[in-house]
Scaffold this motif. Structure first.
Motif, PDB file in Angstrom:
ATOM      1  N   ALA A 253       0.225  -3.887   7.118  1.00 26.39           N
ATOM      2  CA  ALA A 253       0.547  -3.585   8.515  1.00 26.39           C
ATOM      3  C   ALA A 253       1.231  -2.228   8.644  1.00 26.39           C
ATOM      4  CB  ALA A 253       1.434  -4.685   9.102  1.00 26.39           C
ATOM      5  N   GLN A 254       2.158  -1.927   7.743  1.00 27.20           N
ATOM      6  CA  GLN A 254       2.836  -0.634   7.799  1.00 27.20           C
ATOM      7  C   GLN A 254       1.874   0.507   7.525  1.00 27.20           C
ATOM      8  OE1 GLN A 254       5.836  -1.670   4.897  1.00 27.20           O
ATOM      9  NE2 GLN A 254       7.414  -1.908   6.465  1.00 27.20           N
ATOM     10  N   LEU A 255       0.934   0.299   6.617  1.00 26.67           N
ATOM     11  CA  LEU A 255      -0.067   1.337   6.351  1.00 26.67           C
ATOM     12  C   LEU A 255      -0.966   1.550   7.564  1.00 26.67           C
ATOM     13  CD1 LEU A 255      -1.027   0.419   2.682  1.00 26.67           C
ATOM     14  CD2 LEU A 255       0.132   2.499   3.449  1.00 26.67           C
ATOM     15  N   ALA A 256      -1.294   0.478   8.274  1.00 29.03           N
ATOM     16  CA  ALA A 256      -2.118   0.611   9.476  1.00 29.03           C
ATOM     17  C   ALA A 256      -1.414   1.473  10.520  1.00 29.03           C
ATOM     18  CB  ALA A 256      -2.436  -0.769  10.045  1.00 29.03           C
ATOM     19  N   TRP A 257      -0.109   1.270  10.686  1.00 32.83           N
ATOM     20  CA  TRP A 257       0.644   2.070  11.659  1.00 32.83           C
ATOM     21  C   TRP A 257       0.725   3.528  11.216  1.00 32.83           C
ATOM     22  CZ3 TRP A 257       3.305   0.889  16.288  1.00 32.83           C
ATOM     23  CH2 TRP A 257       3.150  -0.436  16.713  1.00 32.83           C
ATOM     24  N   VAL A 258       0.957   3.745   9.924  1.00 32.06           N
ATOM     25  CA  VAL A 258       1.075   5.116   9.421  1.00 32.06           C
ATOM     26  C   VAL A 258      -0.229   5.879   9.609  1.00 32.06           C
ATOM     27  CG1 VAL A 258       1.314   6.472   7.302  1.00 32.06           C
ATOM     28  CG2 VAL A 258       2.951   4.656   7.815  1.00 32.06           C
ATOM     29  N   LEU A 259      -1.342   5.213   9.313  1.00 35.25           N
ATOM     30  CA  LEU A 259      -2.643   5.882   9.357  1.00 35.25           C
ATOM     31  C   LEU A 259      -3.296   5.845  10.732  1.00 35.25           C
ATOM     32  CD1 LEU A 259      -3.992   4.516   5.973  1.00 35.25           C
ATOM     33  CD2 LEU A 259      -3.457   6.911   6.473  1.00 35.25           C
ATOM     34  N   GLY A 260      -2.762   5.041  11.651  1.00 33.48           N
ATOM     35  CA  GLY A 260      -3.374   4.944  12.966  1.00 33.48           C
ATOM     36  C   GLY A 260      -4.708   4.237  12.927  1.00 33.48           C
ATOM     37  N   ARG A 261      -4.793   3.188  12.122  1.00 28.90           N
ATOM     38  CA  ARG A 261      -6.025   2.420  12.004  1.00 28.90           C
ATOM     39  C   ARG A 261      -5.793   0.992  12.482  1.00 28.90           C
ATOM     40  NH1 ARG A 261      -8.031   3.745   5.847  1.00 28.90           N
ATOM     41  NH2 ARG A 261      -8.333   5.995   6.082  1.00 28.90           N
ATOM     42  N   PRO A 262      -6.835   0.319  12.956  1.00 30.20           N
ATOM     43  CA  PRO A 262      -6.680  -1.095  13.300  1.00 30.20           C
ATOM     44  C   PRO A 262      -6.182  -1.881  12.091  1.00 30.20           C
ATOM     45  CG  PRO A 262      -8.750  -0.255  14.167  1.00 30.20           C
ATOM     46  CD  PRO A 262      -8.185   0.826  13.292  1.00 30.20           C
ATOM     47  N   ALA A 263      -5.282  -2.815  12.333  1.00 31.71           N
ATOM     48  CA  ALA A 263      -4.669  -3.555  11.229  1.00 31.71           C
ATOM     49  C   ALA A 263      -5.690  -4.419  10.497  1.00 31.71           C
ATOM     50  CB  ALA A 263      -3.522  -4.415  11.750  1.00 31.71           C
ATOM     51  N   PHE A 264      -6.638  -5.016  11.234  1.00 38.51           N
ATOM     52  CA  PHE A 264      -7.629  -5.846  10.555  1.00 38.51           C
ATOM     53  C   PHE A 264      -8.486  -5.004   9.621  1.00 38.51           C
ATOM     54  CE2 PHE A 264     -12.041  -7.240  10.298  1.00 38.51           C
ATOM     55  CZ  PHE A 264     -11.872  -8.442   9.630  1.00 38.51           C
ATOM     56  N   HIS A 265      -8.925  -3.837  10.068  1.00 37.59           N
ATOM     57  CA  HIS A 265      -9.740  -2.984   9.214  1.00 37.59           C
ATOM     58  C   HIS A 265      -8.961  -2.546   7.976  1.00 37.59           C
ATOM     59  CE1 HIS A 265     -12.311  -1.830  12.965  1.00 37.59           C
ATOM     60  NE2 HIS A 265     -12.525  -3.054  12.537  1.00 37.59           N
ATOM     61  N   THR A 266      -7.658  -2.378   8.126  1.00 40.72           N
ATOM     62  CA  THR A 266      -6.822  -2.033   6.979  1.00 40.72           C
ATOM     63  C   THR A 266      -6.764  -3.193   5.999  1.00 40.72           C
ATOM     64  OG1 THR A 266      -5.491  -0.578   8.401  1.00 40.72           O
ATOM     65  CG2 THR A 266      -4.542  -1.222   6.293  1.00 40.72           C
ATOM     66  N   LEU A 267      -6.587  -4.418   6.502  1.00 41.84           N
ATOM     67  CA  LEU A 267      -6.616  -5.601   5.634  1.00 41.84           C
ATOM     68  C   LEU A 267      -7.936  -5.684   4.881  1.00 41.84           C
ATOM     69  CD1 LEU A 267      -5.098  -8.569   7.686  1.00 41.84           C
ATOM     70  CD2 LEU A 267      -3.966  -7.080   6.043  1.00 41.84           C
TER      71      LEU A 267
END
Length: 264
Positions: free
Chosen positions: A174-188
């Motif tokens: 979740a923190q990486l999703a916020w840092v990168l500005g990507r949807p959290a599901f796609h990050t998972l």
């Protein structure tokens, strides 16, 4: 893929209710039974997605790669993507009961197309199945992302490299999703793919509950007092190379790879 994610959401949709469905991991806002907005502390909001992330490097890269203003159509696509992203986490199983606040309205939602509750549930189920088909270890979703060295000749996608570059062993997906500005599901999803390829450590699952006490059993301990390591996936072999033996981990990873290629 039949099933009901939230019976309460189904009832509210049938009653054409207007208000906020508050759950453990997020909130869904309904107008006349249809979802118009979703929020979750896990999922970055539309402003973060459009800005390209919460850190300076990601935001600067996004500004140089896109025009200063976006059209209404692109913004609506981004808004719907953020809605589905937050709804996925808001509809995750929780420990407490859901509650509905009649008449509540979102503070930061703009006008846009509403989403039927049935469509939201169907997409949520599809995403859950997709995650498990890639690498069925949900403990990855909340644990700090710990990179592993790539095997000789192993390639990593640009998206994967960007994630690994920000993964410092303390940031969660979740923190990486916020840092990168990507949807959290796609990050998972990307992190599970990296774990399946042996590029991210897979954390140990929580110990099973003791049937006599109902509490979790103590984790296994290796000699010297350190926690016993969880078996980790082997890296995928370089393209064109065959493994020396039919190791079960390699066989599993090959099936995962074939399934991912079939989806492309």
């Amino acid at each position: 893929m039949n099933g009901v994610v939230s019976p309460m959401l189904r009832r509210l949709a049938a009653d054409r209710a207007t208000g906020a469905l508050v759950r453990d991991h997020g909130t869904l806002y309904l107008v006349e039974g249809q979802v118009v907005h979703a929020e979750s502390p896990v999922a970055p909001g539309l402003d973060i997605l459009l800005a390209g992330g919460s850190d300076r490097r990601s935001a600067a890269r996004a500004r140089t790669g896109r025009p200063g203003r976006i059209g209404d159509g692109e913004r609506e696509i981004c808004r719907l993507g953020a809605l589905f992203d937050a709804a996925f986490f808001a509809l995750a199983p929780g420990r407490g009961p859901a509650r509905f606040r009649y008449g509540a309205e979102p503070r930061h939602a703009g006008a846009g197309r509403p989403v039927p509750a049935v469509a939201l549930e169907r997409e949520t189920l599809r995403r859950r199945e997709l995650l498990d088909s890639v690498w069925p270890y949900p403990a990855l979703d909340a644990a700090p992302v710990v990179p592993r060295p790539a095997a000789p000749g192993q390639t990593v996608t640009a998206r994967g490299r960007a994630l690994l570059a920000r993964a410092d062993g303390t940031r969660t997906p979740a923190q990486l999703a916020w840092v990168l500005g990507r949807p959290a599901f796609h990050t998972l999803l990307e992190i599970r793919r990296l774990a399946a390829a042996g590029l991210v450590e897979t954390p140990a699952p929580p110990p099973p509950a003791d049937p006599r006490t109902g509490t979790a059993a103590a984790p296994a301990v290796a000699p010297g007092g350190a926690p016993a390591p969880v078996p980790l996936p082997l890296p995928l072999p370089p393209s064109g190379a065959a493994p020396a033996a039919d190791h079960p981990d390699i066989a599993l990873l090959r099936r995962v790879r074939d399934a991912l290629e079939a989806r492309l």
